[in-house]
Design an enzyme around this catalytic site. Structure first.
Site, PDB file in Angstrom:
ATOM      1  N   LYS A   1      46.023  -3.766  71.877  1.00 57.93           N
ATOM      2  CA  LYS A   1      44.998  -4.037  70.866  1.00 57.93           C
ATOM      3  C   LYS A   1      45.502  -4.884  69.690  1.00 57.93           C
ATOM      4  CE  LYS A   1      42.322  -0.082  72.430  1.00 57.93           C
ATOM      5  NZ  LYS A   1      41.043  -0.417  73.017  1.00 57.93           N
TER       6      LYS A   1
ATOM      7  N   TYR B   1      42.625   9.005  77.110  1.00 58.23           N
ATOM      8  CA  TYR B   1      42.481   7.872  78.035  1.00 58.23           C
ATOM      9  C   TYR B   1      43.678   6.952  77.857  1.00 58.23           C
ATOM     10  CZ  TYR B   1      40.538   3.626  80.186  1.00 58.23           C
ATOM     11  OH  TYR B   1      40.329   2.516  80.975  1.00 58.23           O
TER      12      TYR B   1
ATOM     13  N   ASP C   1      51.168   7.040  73.501  1.00 57.91           N
ATOM     14  CA  ASP C   1      50.285   5.919  73.776  1.00 57.91           C
ATOM     15  C   ASP C   1      49.680   5.494  72.440  1.00 57.91           C
ATOM     16  OD1 ASP C   1      48.316   4.158  74.373  1.00 57.91           O
ATOM     17  OD2 ASP C   1      47.458   5.318  76.032  1.00 57.91           O
TER      18      ASP C   1
HETATM   19  N1  PMP Z   1      45.530   3.579  75.943  1.00 59.60           N
HETATM   20  C1  PMP Z   1      44.613   3.831  75.004  1.00 59.60           C
HETATM   21  C2  PMP Z   1      44.884   4.897  73.982  1.00 59.60           C
HETATM   22  C3  PMP Z   1      43.422   3.116  74.978  1.00 59.60           C
HETATM   23  O1  PMP Z   1      42.499   3.370  74.045  1.00 59.60           O
HETATM   24  C4  PMP Z   1      43.216   2.099  75.949  1.00 59.60           C
HETATM   25  C5  PMP Z   1      41.949   1.264  75.986  1.00 59.60           C
HETATM   26  N2  PMP Z   1      40.971   1.541  75.113  1.00 59.60           N
HETATM   27  C6  PMP Z   1      44.209   1.883  76.907  1.00 59.60           C
HETATM   28  C7  PMP Z   1      45.355   2.631  76.863  1.00 59.60           C
HETATM   29  C8  PMP Z   1      44.035   0.837  77.952  1.00 59.60           C
HETATM   30  O2  PMP Z   1      44.144  -0.423  77.425  1.00 59.60           O
HETATM   31  P1  PMP Z   1      43.465  -1.659  78.176  1.00 59.60           P
HETATM   32  O3  PMP Z   1      42.002  -1.478  78.095  1.00 59.60           O
HETATM   33  O4  PMP Z   1      43.984  -2.854  77.425  1.00 59.60           O
HETATM   34  O5  PMP Z   1      43.964  -1.642  79.585  1.00 59.60           O
END
Ligand code: PMP
Length: 429
Positions: free
Chosen positions: A266, A143, A238
């Protein structure tokens, strides 16, 4: 029981879709009604009905120092007093960017944004502009936020809720997304070679967190690095979860692989809305105003968020033992959960990298998406609710990571273990 939370949910339903501002908060995957949270303190969450939980969600990863860490609260307060947003450059942004560039081996320049979704969306744009190609390869079950082209066979809430492809994502965009199987070295190599000349980038969670925690098998990330270089595509890590979680140098440092672009979020915001993307200077300089690739944000580099992020990262750095302690607590949590499974004579396994872990129920090992989705989600739902009764707040889905923070002590981890023994040992409902 939970009367105020239920009342609030009913009220929320009227004015917010499903009563929540992000789907996984609805507890749809585990049943029941989500606890509305009143406050957090260190390792604890308190709900509006006055119940206290030991929190292993940590706001889904950011709270590596625990809730309301004094240094972070103080930084937020002090910045708010002198202004919450200027839409102009500030000293703090330079300090945070410098810290990120110094910490992460593959990041030479970085731009701050407000969410992980923005970070991955912008990284893809840079990759497409840099290569003049449109296709991207992502992995099933990974994700990367709710970016159109990335919301294809995604993990996290999309996996939990069984909405792998969202309506509203144009087919022509989804068509540009090629899918790979996480940890399938040969299959992915073949896919990269097959799409080679048209591939702008491969994007990957270097440690998968959104199908539950799945570490990369030896050679997988190395293969991605080699094959993307061979076909002239970019490699995007990511690290929204793994950045400053699996070590000060992120997954890229831990596994010694230099991606071309890196997405962060995060932890770098200390619990405030903040994310970033960065990487090679030649790629990042394609961004406006130095280059033609447009990307912008009214609240990008927001001073309150940046102050919180800097305070959090400095607190992490202040103690040379930080990641040793996190790993130690993570290891203890893994052992407690494994022992609980053995005690209950239940099949299951625990995957862990440092302080991020997932206990999968009903399966003996999980090295990929197919094995993760073979787990017993009904049993997990029961487990989740029983843990809650024991005062332990876990992610409300089998396909998410639990996070241990520096606010946890060995005592909290033992409470986790004791609760898990009780929750797993009860005979089926
Ligand atoms: N990349 C990863 C690996 C994530 O876990 C998340 C959200 N959990 C995102 C991108 C998206 O981040 P956001 O919820 O701040 O848009």
């Amino acid at each position: 029981m939970a009367r105020e939370s239920e009342r609030l949910l009913a009220e929320a339903w009227r004015v917010i879709p499903g009563g929540v501002n992000s789907p996984v908060r609805s507890w749809r995957a585990v049943g029941g009604s989500p606890a509305f949270i009143a406050r957090g303190e260190g390792p604890y969450l308190f709900d509006v009905d006055g119940r206290r939980y030991v929190d292993f969600v940590g706001s889904w990863g950011p709270l590596i120092l625990g809730h309301a860490h004094p240094a972070v609260v103080d930084a937020v307060y002090r910045q708010a007093k002198v202004g919450t947003s200027f839409g102009a450059p500030t000293t703090l942004e330079v300090e945070l960017a410098t810290l990120l560039v110094d910490a992460l081996p593959a990041v030479e320049q970085v731009r701050l944004v407000s969410s992980g979704t923005e970070a991955t969306m912008s990284a893809l744009r840079v990759a497409r502009a840099a290569t003049g190609r449109d296709r991207i390869l992502k992995f099933v079950g990974c994700y990367h936020g709710h970016v159109d082209a990335l919301l294809v066979r995604a993990g996290s809430g999309a996996l939990t809720l069984g909405v792998p492809d969202s309506p509203g994502v144009p087919a022509c965009l989804a068509d540009l997304t090629v899918l790979g199987a996480f940890n399938d070295v040969d299959g992915t190599r073949a896919a990269i070679r097959r799409h080679g000349a048209m591939l702008a980038a491969v994007i990957v969670e270097p440690v998968a967190g959104n199908m539950g925690v799945v570490p990369p098998v030896p050679g997988f990330l190395e293969m991605l690095r080699e094959e993307t270089m061979r076909v002239g595509a970019l490699l995007i890590f990511d690290e929204v979860i793994t950045g400053f979680r699996v070590g000060w140098t992120g997954a890229q440092g831990r596994f010694a692989i230099n991606p071309d672009l890196t997405c962060l979020g995060k932890i770098i915001g200390g619990g405030m809305p903040l994310a970033a993307f960065g990487g090679r200077r030649d790629l990042m300089s394609l961004l406006a105003p130095t280059g033609p690739v447009y990307q912008a944000g009214t609240l990008s580099g927001n001073p309150v968020s940046v102050a919180a992020g800097l305070a959090a990262l400095r607190a992490l750095r202040a103690d040379a033992d930080t990641y040793f302690r996190l790993d130690h607590l993570g290891q203890l949590a893994e052992r407690e959960l494994r022992e609980a499974l053995v005690d209950a004579r239940l099949p299951g396994t625990v995957n862990r990298v440092g302080s991020m872990l997932t206990m999968f129920l009903g399966v003996e090992r999980v090295t990929n998406y197919a094995e993760a989705t073979g787990s017993d989600t009904a049993r997990f739902a029961t487990f989740f609710r029983r843990m809650l009764d024991e005062g332990i707040y876990l992610p409300p889905s089998q396909f998410e990571a639990m996070f241990v923070s520096l606010a946890h002590t060995e005592e909290h981890i033992r409470l986790l273990g004791a609760a898990a023994r009780k929750a797993l040992n009860v005979t089926e409902p």
